[in-house]
Design an enzyme around this catalytic site. Structure first.
Site, PDB file in Angstrom:
ATOM      1  N   HIS A 151      52.023  57.506  35.724  1.00 33.27           N
ATOM      2  CA  HIS A 151      50.995  56.465  35.650  1.00 33.27           C
ATOM      3  C   HIS A 151      50.443  56.417  34.228  1.00 33.27           C
ATOM      4  O   HIS A 151      50.849  57.208  33.385  1.00 33.27           O
ATOM      5  CB  HIS A 151      49.921  56.781  36.696  1.00 33.27           C
ATOM      6  CG  HIS A 151      49.063  55.620  37.065  1.00 33.27           C
ATOM      7  ND1 HIS A 151      49.546  54.351  37.250  1.00 33.27           N
ATOM      8  CD2 HIS A 151      47.714  55.546  37.293  1.00 33.27           C
ATOM      9  CE1 HIS A 151      48.548  53.549  37.565  1.00 33.27           C
ATOM     10  NE2 HIS A 151      47.427  54.242  37.594  1.00 33.27           N
TER      11      HIS A 151
ATOM     12  N   HIS B  79      48.023  49.807  48.223  1.00 34.24           N
ATOM     13  CA  HIS B  79      47.601  49.557  46.841  1.00 34.24           C
ATOM     14  C   HIS B  79      48.061  48.157  46.390  1.00 34.24           C
ATOM     15  O   HIS B  79      48.646  47.978  45.323  1.00 34.24           O
ATOM     16  CB  HIS B  79      48.133  50.637  45.887  1.00 34.24           C
ATOM     17  CG  HIS B  79      47.359  50.722  44.595  1.00 34.24           C
ATOM     18  ND1 HIS B  79      47.702  49.997  43.482  1.00 34.24           N
ATOM     19  CD2 HIS B  79      46.244  51.424  44.255  1.00 34.24           C
ATOM     20  CE1 HIS B  79      46.839  50.272  42.501  1.00 34.24           C
ATOM     21  NE2 HIS B  79      45.948  51.127  42.941  1.00 34.24           N
TER      22      HIS B  79
ATOM     23  N   ASP C  45      39.184  52.905  40.917  1.00 33.59           N
ATOM     24  CA  ASP C  45      39.496  52.504  42.295  1.00 33.59           C
ATOM     25  C   ASP C  45      39.945  53.696  43.150  1.00 33.59           C
ATOM     26  O   ASP C  45      40.184  53.544  44.348  1.00 33.59           O
ATOM     27  CB  ASP C  45      40.553  51.382  42.325  1.00 33.59           C
ATOM     28  CG  ASP C  45      41.836  51.715  41.606  1.00 33.59           C
ATOM     29  OD1 ASP C  45      41.766  52.326  40.517  1.00 33.59           O
ATOM     30  OD2 ASP C  45      42.921  51.365  42.106  1.00 33.59           O
TER      31      ASP C  45
ATOM     32  N   HIS D  84      43.873  60.488  40.573  1.00 28.13           N
ATOM     33  CA  HIS D  84      43.691  60.255  39.135  1.00 28.13           C
ATOM     34  C   HIS D  84      42.352  59.588  38.895  1.00 28.13           C
ATOM     35  O   HIS D  84      41.675  59.153  39.843  1.00 28.13           O
ATOM     36  CB  HIS D  84      44.848  59.430  38.556  1.00 28.13           C
ATOM     37  CG  HIS D  84      44.966  58.031  39.074  1.00 28.13           C
ATOM     38  ND1 HIS D  84      45.196  57.727  40.397  1.00 28.13           N
ATOM     39  CD2 HIS D  84      44.895  56.826  38.427  1.00 28.13           C
ATOM     40  CE1 HIS D  84      45.271  56.407  40.536  1.00 28.13           C
ATOM     41  NE2 HIS D  84      45.087  55.839  39.361  1.00 28.13           N
TER      42      HIS D  84
HETATM   43 ZN    ZN Z   1      44.796  52.308  41.600  1.00 27.62          ZN
HETATM   44 ZN    ZN Z   2      45.589  53.839  38.599  1.00 31.87          ZN
END
Ligand code: ZN
Ligand code: ZN
Length: 304
Positions: free
Chosen positions: A143, A271, A67, A63
């Site tokens: 998300h 993460h 990051d 996505h």
């Molecule tokens: Zn992330």
């Molecule tokens: Zn994200």
């Protein structure tokens, strides 16, 4: 057995820390190297891992949060400086296409290799890459923006021939493929030799699922059922479950619930929120639900 490895380059979340790098991994299957996500600093991590830059043939982006993709442009530019000539395939949500094009026009004029962009529909579970030994499929995730995970699955191989049995029964070469595909053999005397005596079973096809970033999805287990290794984001611990839900992330316990329900072989956490001085708290809560869990770490190589 052919290599199937996960090289973890970065498993922190959005804020830079001294302990973790932003998301990136390299999946090595047979002779292929495929990158998954490419956060800032990925190139340095690649250097440390001693993975050859030029061997990476594709990058799969989950996505468009920085990051997970801020390192991509730098990587493309470096490939150019290293004299790459083979195409690089980039799989990502469609919105990246025009941005990548504009950036490349700005920074990468005269690039001597082609960057081939493949828009991925993150709302569907579908094959986005396929060759004779492997498929890569998208896994829709929940998300804040369009986001998908990726499932790397080997194709099943045919059983192995028992050479001594083939010689013993004088089975002609032209019939070997039929045997591999399950046929029995009938001798001149009319005796039927069952296929199981002529072959040994093929190795189990292996699979790896990468799921980051996502809210806890109670039905996700159906899409990653039985994979050998599941990487599932675990940004928070259970006391922060409300925060996880608010920011569309998961807790370590929730990651373990997916692993348990999907009957995976191994769960790898990652993460991590920068708030954790020591991620053991995440490991402990995940292990209570799914014992075969480990903490992802930069530099780690996981073999399937
Ligand atoms: Zn992330
Ligand atoms: Zn994200």
């Amino acid at each position: 057995m052919e290599p199937f490895k996960i090289h973890i380059l970065g498993c922190g979340s959005a804020l830079p820390t001294l302990k973790h790098h932003t998301s990136s991994q390299v999946v090595e299957v047979r002779s292929k190297l495929m990158m998954v996500d490419c956060g800032e600093g990925t190139q340095v991590q690649l250097r440390k891992s001693r993975i050859g830059f030029t061997r990476i043939q594709s990058v799969f982006i989950s996505h468009l949060h920085g990051d997970h993709c801020f390192g991509l442009m730098g990587l493309i530019s470096t490939f150019g400086m290293l004299g790459r000539t083979s195409p690089l395939h980039v799989y990502a949500p469609g919105e990246l296409g025009p941005m990548l094009k504009a950036q490349m026009e700005m920074f990468c004029q005269g690039l001597e290799y082609e960057v081939v962009f493949h828009a991925v529909d993150t709302t569907k579970c579908q094959v986005v890459y396929e060759d004779k030994s492997l498929t890569v499929s998208s896994i829709p995730l929940d998300h804040r923006i369009a986001c998908c995970g990726y499932l790397f699955r080997e194709k099943p191989t045919l059983p192995h021939i028992k050479r001594d049995m083939i010689d013993f029964y004088h089975i002609p070469v032209c019939y070997i493929n039929n045997i591999k595909n399950g046929a029995d053999w009938t001798t001149e005397e009319g005796d039927v030799i069952p296929n199981a005596r002529l072959t040994t079973p093929a190795e189990k096809a292996r699979a790896y699922a990468y799921c980051s970033d996502t809210r806890y999805m109670p039905a996700l287990h159906r899409m990653v059922e039985g994979v050998d290794v599941l990487y599932h984001e675990s940004t928070y611990d259970t006391p922060n479950e409300g925060r996880a839900r608010l920011y569309y992330h998961s807790t370590a316990r929730q990651a373990a619930m997916v692993a348990r329900d999907a009957h995976v072989g191994k769960l790898v956490l990652g993460h991590y929120s920068s708030r954790y001085e020591d991620e053991k708290v995440l490991l402990i809560e995940a292990k209570k639900v799914f014992s075969n869990t480990l903490l992802g770490q930069e530099g780690q190589v996981i073999r399937l």
